[in-house]
Design a protein around this motif. Structure first.
Motif, PDB file in Angstrom:
ATOM      1  N   TYR A  49      -3.306   8.732   5.972  1.00  0.00           N
ATOM      2  CA  TYR A  49      -3.683   7.313   6.005  1.00  0.00           C
ATOM      3  C   TYR A  49      -4.371   6.851   4.719  1.00  0.00           C
ATOM      4  CZ  TYR A  49      -2.309   7.579  10.875  1.00  0.00           C
ATOM      5  OH  TYR A  49      -1.584   7.762  12.030  1.00  0.00           O
ATOM      6  N   ALA A  50      -4.748   7.792   3.862  1.00  0.00           N
ATOM      7  CA  ALA A  50      -5.361   7.437   2.577  1.00  0.00           C
ATOM      8  C   ALA A  50      -4.318   7.191   1.480  1.00  0.00           C
ATOM      9  CB  ALA A  50      -6.319   8.540   2.135  1.00  0.00           C
ATOM     10  N   ILE A  51      -3.049   7.440   1.774  1.00  0.00           N
ATOM     11  CA  ILE A  51      -1.986   7.232   0.792  1.00  0.00           C
ATOM     12  C   ILE A  51      -1.871   5.732   0.512  1.00  0.00           C
ATOM     13  CG2 ILE A  51       0.503   7.409   0.374  1.00  0.00           C
ATOM     14  CD1 ILE A  51       0.436   9.959   2.120  1.00  0.00           C
ATOM     15  N   PRO A  52      -1.981   5.333  -0.757  1.00  0.00           N
ATOM     16  CA  PRO A  52      -1.999   3.906  -1.085  1.00  0.00           C
ATOM     17  C   PRO A  52      -0.662   3.185  -0.913  1.00  0.00           C
ATOM     18  CG  PRO A  52      -2.175   5.223  -3.081  1.00  0.00           C
ATOM     19  CD  PRO A  52      -2.221   6.168  -1.933  1.00  0.00           C
ATOM     20  N   ASP A  53       0.437   3.854  -1.155  1.00  0.00           N
ATOM     21  CA  ASP A  53       1.749   3.221  -1.029  1.00  0.00           C
ATOM     22  C   ASP A  53       2.157   3.187   0.443  1.00  0.00           C
ATOM     23  OD1 ASP A  53       4.859   3.502  -0.836  1.00  0.00           O
ATOM     24  OD2 ASP A  53       4.473   2.648  -2.823  1.00  0.00           O
ATOM     25  N   GLU A  54       2.367   1.982   0.964  1.00  0.00           N
ATOM     26  CA  GLU A  54       2.643   1.814   2.391  1.00  0.00           C
ATOM     27  C   GLU A  54       3.931   2.508   2.836  1.00  0.00           C
ATOM     28  OE1 GLU A  54       2.596  -2.327   3.329  1.00  0.00           O
ATOM     29  OE2 GLU A  54       0.461  -2.539   2.864  1.00  0.00           O
ATOM     30  N   THR A  55       4.971   2.454   2.005  1.00  0.00           N
ATOM     31  CA  THR A  55       6.235   3.081   2.380  1.00  0.00           C
ATOM     32  C   THR A  55       6.107   4.598   2.384  1.00  0.00           C
ATOM     33  OG1 THR A  55       7.438   1.222   1.410  1.00  0.00           O
ATOM     34  CG2 THR A  55       8.697   3.215   1.873  1.00  0.00           C
ATOM     35  N   ASP A  56       5.468   5.156   1.357  1.00  0.00           N
ATOM     36  CA  ASP A  56       5.246   6.602   1.331  1.00  0.00           C
ATOM     37  C   ASP A  56       4.421   7.026   2.536  1.00  0.00           C
ATOM     38  OD1 ASP A  56       6.664   6.821  -1.029  1.00  0.00           O
ATOM     39  OD2 ASP A  56       4.886   6.922  -2.312  1.00  0.00           O
ATOM     40  N   GLN A  57       3.395   6.248   2.829  1.00  0.00           N
ATOM     41  CA  GLN A  57       2.538   6.551   3.967  1.00  0.00           C
ATOM     42  C   GLN A  57       3.348   6.536   5.268  1.00  0.00           C
ATOM     43  OE1 GLN A  57      -0.204   3.641   5.790  1.00  0.00           O
ATOM     44  NE2 GLN A  57      -1.821   5.015   5.029  1.00  0.00           N
ATOM     45  N   ALA A  58       4.199   5.536   5.425  1.00  0.00           N
ATOM     46  CA  ALA A  58       5.014   5.426   6.637  1.00  0.00           C
ATOM     47  C   ALA A  58       5.967   6.604   6.775  1.00  0.00           C
ATOM     48  CB  ALA A  58       5.796   4.117   6.626  1.00  0.00           C
TER      49      ALA A  58
END
Length: 88
Positions: free
Chosen positions: A39-48
């Protein structure tokens, strides 16, 4: 040369339940750390992509379908590989 083997006594303290409880607590801590990192990953797509794959245990086709028409199965895999390399 022959060495004589010696017998040793071993004592185990605690119960099986204590061991299981300790293991469960350890696994819960690990899960919380993994979730926090994802959840700390800044890029929303990478996080998803990472979240759906690791936490959601979805296969590549399900992830591609959930993300929409812009993503192919191979594109999702590549995005995952690059994000894992970049953030972990």
């Amino acid at each position: 040369v022959y060495k004589r083997q010696q017998k040793h006594s071993v004592s185990i303290e605690g119960t099986i339940e204590e061991g299981k409880l300790s293991r469960i607590q350890s696994l819960k801590r690990q899960k919380a750390e993994i979730e926090a990192a994802v959840y700390a990953i800044p890029d929303e797509t990478d996080q998803a992509v990472i979240s759906l794959r690791v936490l959601g245990r979805m296969d590549w086709g399900e992830i591609a379908a959930k993300l929409g028409y812009r993503f192919t199965l191979d594109g999702v895999k590549k995005r995952y590989q690059r994000a894992m390399k970049k953030y972990f």
